[in-house]
Design a protein around this motif. Sequence first.
Motif, short mmCIF file in Angstrom:
data_model
loop_
_atom_site.label_atom_id
_atom_site.label_comp_id
_atom_site.label_asym_id
_atom_site.label_seq_id
_atom_site.Cartn_x
_atom_site.Cartn_y
_atom_site.Cartn_z
N ASP A 379 0.83 -1.20 0.00
CA ASP A 379 0.00 0.00 0.00
C ASP A 379 0.86 1.25 0.00
OD1 ASP A 379 -2.56 -1.42 2.16
OD2 ASP A 379 -2.38 -1.35 -0.03
N PHE A 380 0.53 2.16 -0.90
CA PHE A 380 1.27 3.41 -1.03
C PHE A 380 0.27 4.53 -0.75
CE2 PHE A 380 3.92 6.67 -2.10
CZ PHE A 380 4.05 7.07 -3.42
N TYR A 381 0.45 5.21 0.39
CA TYR A 381 -0.52 6.23 0.80
C TYR A 381 -0.11 7.61 0.28
CZ TYR A 381 -2.32 2.78 4.06
OH TYR A 381 -2.87 1.66 4.62
N ALA A 382 -1.07 8.30 -0.33
CA ALA A 382 -0.78 9.64 -0.86
C ALA A 382 -1.94 10.56 -0.53
CB ALA A 382 -0.57 9.57 -2.37
N VAL A 383 -1.80 11.36 0.51
CA VAL A 383 -2.88 12.27 0.91
C VAL A 383 -2.29 13.64 1.17
CG1 VAL A 383 -4.52 12.80 2.75
CG2 VAL A 383 -4.28 10.47 1.93
N GLY A 384 -2.83 14.67 0.55
CA GLY A 384 -2.32 16.01 0.79
C GLY A 384 -3.32 17.05 0.32
N TRP A 385 -3.12 18.29 0.68
CA TRP A 385 -4.01 19.37 0.28
C TRP A 385 -3.92 19.61 -1.22
CZ3 TRP A 385 -7.33 20.40 3.85
CH2 TRP A 385 -6.96 20.39 5.20
N ASP A 386 -2.73 19.40 -1.77
CA ASP A 386 -2.47 19.73 -3.16
C ASP A 386 -2.93 18.57 -4.06
OD1 ASP A 386 0.47 21.27 -4.63
OD2 ASP A 386 -1.30 20.43 -5.62
N PRO A 387 -3.79 18.83 -5.04
CA PRO A 387 -4.22 17.75 -5.94
C PRO A 387 -3.07 17.14 -6.74
CG PRO A 387 -5.17 19.86 -6.61
CD PRO A 387 -4.47 20.11 -5.34
N SER A 388 -1.98 17.88 -6.91
CA SER A 388 -0.84 17.34 -7.65
C SER A 388 -0.17 16.19 -6.91
CB SER A 388 0.23 18.42 -7.87
OG SER A 388 -0.33 19.56 -8.44
N PHE A 389 -0.42 16.11 -5.62
CA PHE A 389 0.11 15.01 -4.81
C PHE A 389 -0.26 13.67 -5.42
CE2 PHE A 389 2.19 16.37 -1.27
CZ PHE A 389 2.18 15.46 -0.22
N LEU A 390 -1.55 13.55 -5.67
CA LEU A 390 -2.06 12.28 -6.18
C LEU A 390 -1.51 12.04 -7.58
CD1 LEU A 390 -3.80 9.89 -5.62
CD2 LEU A 390 -5.79 11.17 -6.41
N SER A 391 -1.39 13.11 -8.38
CA SER A 391 -0.83 12.96 -9.72
C SER A 391 0.59 12.42 -9.63
CB SER A 391 -0.79 14.30 -10.46
OG SER A 391 -2.01 14.96 -10.33
N PHE A 392 1.35 12.91 -8.66
CA PHE A 392 2.72 12.42 -8.51
C PHE A 392 2.72 10.93 -8.19
CE2 PHE A 392 7.20 13.29 -7.88
CZ PHE A 392 7.61 12.15 -7.22
N ALA A 393 1.87 10.55 -7.25
CA ALA A 393 1.83 9.14 -6.85
C ALA A 393 1.42 8.26 -8.03
CB ALA A 393 0.86 8.96 -5.69
N GLN A 394 0.46 8.74 -8.80
CA GLN A 394 0.00 7.95 -9.95
C GLN A 394 1.10 7.82 -10.99
OE1 GLN A 394 -3.47 10.37 -10.63
NE2 GLN A 394 -4.84 8.75 -9.94
N ALA A 395 1.92 8.86 -11.14
CA ALA A 395 3.03 8.78 -12.09
C ALA A 395 4.12 7.87 -11.57
CB ALA A 395 3.59 10.18 -12.35
N ALA A 396 4.30 7.85 -10.26
CA ALA A 396 5.37 7.03 -9.68
C ALA A 396 5.00 5.55 -9.69
CB ALA A 396 5.65 7.48 -8.24
N GLN A 397 3.71 5.26 -9.68
CA GLN A 397 3.26 3.87 -9.56
C GLN A 397 3.82 2.95 -10.65
OE1 GLN A 397 -0.97 3.31 -9.99
NE2 GLN A 397 -1.04 1.70 -8.44
N PRO A 398 3.70 3.32 -11.94
CA PRO A 398 4.27 2.43 -12.96
C PRO A 398 5.79 2.35 -12.91
CG PRO A 398 3.32 4.39 -13.98
CD PRO A 398 2.95 4.43 -12.54
N MET A 399 6.42 3.45 -12.47
CA MET A 399 7.89 3.43 -12.33
C MET A 399 8.30 2.43 -11.26
SD MET A 399 8.80 7.45 -12.50
CE MET A 399 8.57 8.41 -13.99
N LEU A 400 7.60 2.44 -10.16
CA LEU A 400 7.89 1.48 -9.09
C LEU A 400 7.64 0.06 -9.60
CD1 LEU A 400 6.25 3.42 -6.11
CD2 LEU A 400 8.64 2.72 -6.21
N ALA A 401 6.58 -0.10 -10.36
CA ALA A 401 6.25 -1.43 -10.89
C ALA A 401 7.36 -1.94 -11.80
CB ALA A 401 4.94 -1.38 -11.64
N GLU A 402 7.89 -1.05 -12.61
CA GLU A 402 8.98 -1.44 -13.51
C GLU A 402 10.18 -1.94 -12.74
OE1 GLU A 402 10.25 1.64 -16.25
OE2 GLU A 402 12.00 0.36 -16.72
N ALA A 403 10.38 -1.34 -11.56
CA ALA A 403 11.51 -1.75 -10.73
C ALA A 403 11.17 -2.96 -9.87
CB ALA A 403 11.93 -0.59 -9.83
#
Lengths: 530, 334
Positions: A379-403
Motif C-alpha cells: 500500500d502506497f498512501y498519498a494524501v495532501g491538500w495539493d491535488p498534484s500530490f495524487l498525480s505524482f503518486a499515480q506517475a510514480a506507480q508504474p515506475m515502481l512497478a517497472e523496478a
Amino acid sequence: MVRRLWKIGLMVVLAGLLVACGQSDDQAPAGADGGGETMTAGTEAQQEAPRETPTHFRYARGQDLEGWGTYNHSGGVLYDLQRNIIEPLVEYNWDTHDFDPVLAETWDYEGDGRTWVFNLRRGVYFHDGSELTADDVIHSFRRMRDDPDTNQLEAWTDVESITARDDYTVVFNLEVPRPDFLRQIYSYLVTSKTTFDEVGRDEANRKLIGTGPFTFVEWRPGSYFIMDRNDDYWDTSLNSPFERITYRPIIDKSAAIAALEAGEVDLIDFIPSHEIDRLEAREGIEISHVRGDRIWFIGTNPGQSPMDDVRVRRAVQHAIDVDTIIDTVLEGRATRVPQYMSEGTFGYVPDLELYDYDPERARELLEEAGYPDGIHDLDFYAVGWDPSFLSFAQAAQPMLAEAGIHVNIKTPERGVFSDLFTRGEMALFHQARGQVTIAGLRYLRQYFETGVTNRLLYSNPEVDELLIAASSTFDDEERAQLTQDAMRRVYEDSPMMPLLYMDVTYAARDWVDFEPTPDEKLNAYRIKVK
Amino acid sequence: MVRYIARQLLSTIPIVIGITLFVFILMYVAPGDPAQLLAPETATDADIQALREQMGLDRPMAVQYWTFITGLFRGDLGVSFASGEPVMTELLRSFPATLELALVATLMAAVLAFPLGIIAALKRNTAADHTSMTAALFGLSMPNFWLGILLILVFGAMLQWLPISGRITYEVGLQEVTGLLLLDSVLTGNWTAFKDVLAHLLMPAFALAGNAAAAWSRLIRSSMLEVVRSDYIRTAQAKGLSERVVVWKHALRPSLISVVTFMGAQVRNMLGGSIVVERVFSFPGLGLLLMRGVNFRDYFLVLGVVTMFAIVAVLMNLLVDLSYVLIDPRVKYT
C-alpha cells in the motif's frame, strides 16, 4: 389562468434578478477605480486598468480565521492576516537567510547560550496608544503558554522563564543552550498588555491591538476581514499605498479564479497547474511564482515491512524518475531536491553520492533483499491538500512497478491518514513538510531523531548524537559539519526519499507589485502598486 | 391541539439525545486525533500529547459525553477545539446564514415548481407538459455543486452580475439585528444592504433550489392529476365554475397534503445539501462549520451542529403536521 401563473412566476424571477443586478452597479467595491467611494458606475470599472493609484487592495485565500484568539492559531495562512496588524520580535529574510529586526532592534545570547537578550525598539506605539515595552512581550508569551485555547505552546519549548531587565530589554532564560532559538520564536506576535488589563482576554482578542502598519476594522466570518492603514506606524519607510485592505476567504479554487477574473479581488494564491497557462494569457492578470519551502518526500518507514530492509528502501530511491515527473505531470513547476536540505542551507552535503534513477539497480537490490520476484500488493498512501500530490503518486506507480515494486495507491481521509502517519503505521507514503528551511534542525530532528515523533520509526544512535550536538553548537561551521555528518548517515539509511519543492503560484491584477516568498506567507502590508 | 404540540416538542428530547450519542460514538471511534490535526507541523509527539491533555481528550469517552449532555441542557455546548470559541456562539453566528439560504431556496423552488407542476397537470400530454417535465428531469439530475460552479462561471465571472462568495459587502454598513440579513436590512431600512444581501444569496439559493424545484414540480403534477380526475371536480366543472376557481379552490388544496409533506422533507434535505453549496460559494453557514468540525475532529462543534439540525428537523416535522390542519379541515389533533 395558466398564462397568469406564468406571468407571475416570470415577474418574480425577473424582479429578483433586476434587484440583484442593480446592486452590482451601485455597489462595486472600491477597488481599481479609486478608493473610498462606494457608489461607482458600472462593472466595467472593475475590469479596466486604474486611472488613479488604487487605494483599496483586496485579496483572497482558501481559509478564514476560525476565531478571534491571536494565540489560538497555529500559524499558516491565517498568520498572514494578523501579521498586518500585530508584529513579532524578528522576521525571517529570504534573501539573506537571516533574521531582520522588527519590534526587537538588536539581540544576542549570553554565556553558554541559555540566555537570550532582546533589545526592543523605542518609541513604538500600539493602536491603543500605549508604548511597547518589555511587559507587553512577556505578557504575550505568557498568553501563548497560559491561554485556555492556546495553540502556541511551542513558543515555550526549552524556555524556563522570560523576564524584563528593564523597560526595553527582554530576557529569555532557557533550560538548554539553543543556537537556533530565533528560529523558534521568530513568528510569534506581540499584543498589548494595556488593552488586556483594561478589557480582559475575550475583548482584547476582538480588538486585535498591535503595533502594525494596519489597524483592525471588522471581521465578518466567511465574508470579509477589513484593515485600514495605520498612518502613525513606526516604520516610516514602509509606505503602503493602500488605505484599506480587504481579505476574503474563498475556499473553492474555481470560485477564487472567477472572483479574480471578475475583478472582485486583486490577488489569489495556489493556482492549480492546469489553470496557469490560461490565466497567464489573460489581459490584465499576471502570474508570479516562487520556489516553495515545502519539501515533498516519500517515506520508506524502516519500522514497517518490507521497508525494514535498507536495500528495499534504496530500491525505491532508484526506482522513481523524479525529474521526468516534474517535467511532465508537474509541468516544470517544481525544483528537484535530492537531499533533505536544499543547496545553500547548512544541512546540504556538497559531495553526497546520490541514488540516481536506475530501475535495474533497484531490481538487483530487491533480489539481494530476498525479493527475486519483486514486491507485490504494497500500500502506497498519498494524501495532501495539493491535488498534484495524487498525480505524482499515480506517475510514480508504474515506475515502481517497472523496478519490481507493485503498489496500490491509497487515499484515506485526512484524519485517518493523520492517525496512521503519527503512529508510523505506513510502510510507504507520500507526504510534504513545510517551512523546512527556517525550521532547519527542528525539522531534521522531528523526522530523524529517535523518539521525537513516530512518523518514520527511524533510529540511529549516531545520528541522534550528531543532531543533538549540532543543536547546541553555536559555531556555524561546526554546526554545519555536524549536521552534514548526520545527513550522510541518514542518506545511507534512506528512511525517506526527498523529492522536490513545489512552486507556489499566485495570480494578480497586473498593477499589483507583489514578491512572493517561499514560506507561503502573503504579507499584504508589503504589497505596492507598479 | 396544544397537548399535541407539547407532546411533539417533548419527544425531541430523547430523539436529540439518541442522535448525539450516536454521533459522539462515531466521532470517537473514527480514526483521527483532533490534537494531531490542530497541531502545527513542527509539533513533536510530546507537544501533541500536551495539547491533547489541554483539550481534555485524555478523559474517558463516557466522561466527555456526560460533560456534553449535561452542558446541553444548560445551553453550554462546549468549546470548539479549532477556534477556542464557545460552540453556541459559533452556531448562533452560522445558523441564521443557513436558515436564510434555505428559506430563500425554498421560496425559489416553490416559485419555480408550482407554475411548472400545475401547468404540466392541466396541460397534460401537451408540449407544455413535456417541456416542463424534461426541465424537471434536468433539475433532478444536476448535482448542486456542479450547478453552483456553473452559476459562478456564468453569472459571476462572465457576466459579472452577481458576487461570488460571502454574505454581504462591508461597504453597505448593515446593522445586524436577527442575523437574518434580509430581514435586518428591512428592519433597519437599509435598501442598499437588502439588494447586496439578495445578490449574494441568489446563486447559492438557486443551486440549492434546483433539485427541490424539480422534485416538487413532478409531485405537484402527479398530485393534481389524481385530484383532477375526481368526481367532485367533474361536478364543479359541470356546474360551470371558472377554471381558476376549479383549480385554486377545489383542486389545489387537496393536492397540497402530499406536496407539503414532501416539501418538509426537502427543506430538511436543503439543510444537509447546504454543506456542499456553502463550500462552493464560501457561504458561512452551518454546512461549512460542520465541514470544519469533521476535518479537525472537533467533537463538540460537530455535536453542536448535528444537535441543531436534529432540532430543526423535528420542528420542521411539527410545522408540516400543523399545516395539515390549515389545509384540510377534516384533520384534527388531540
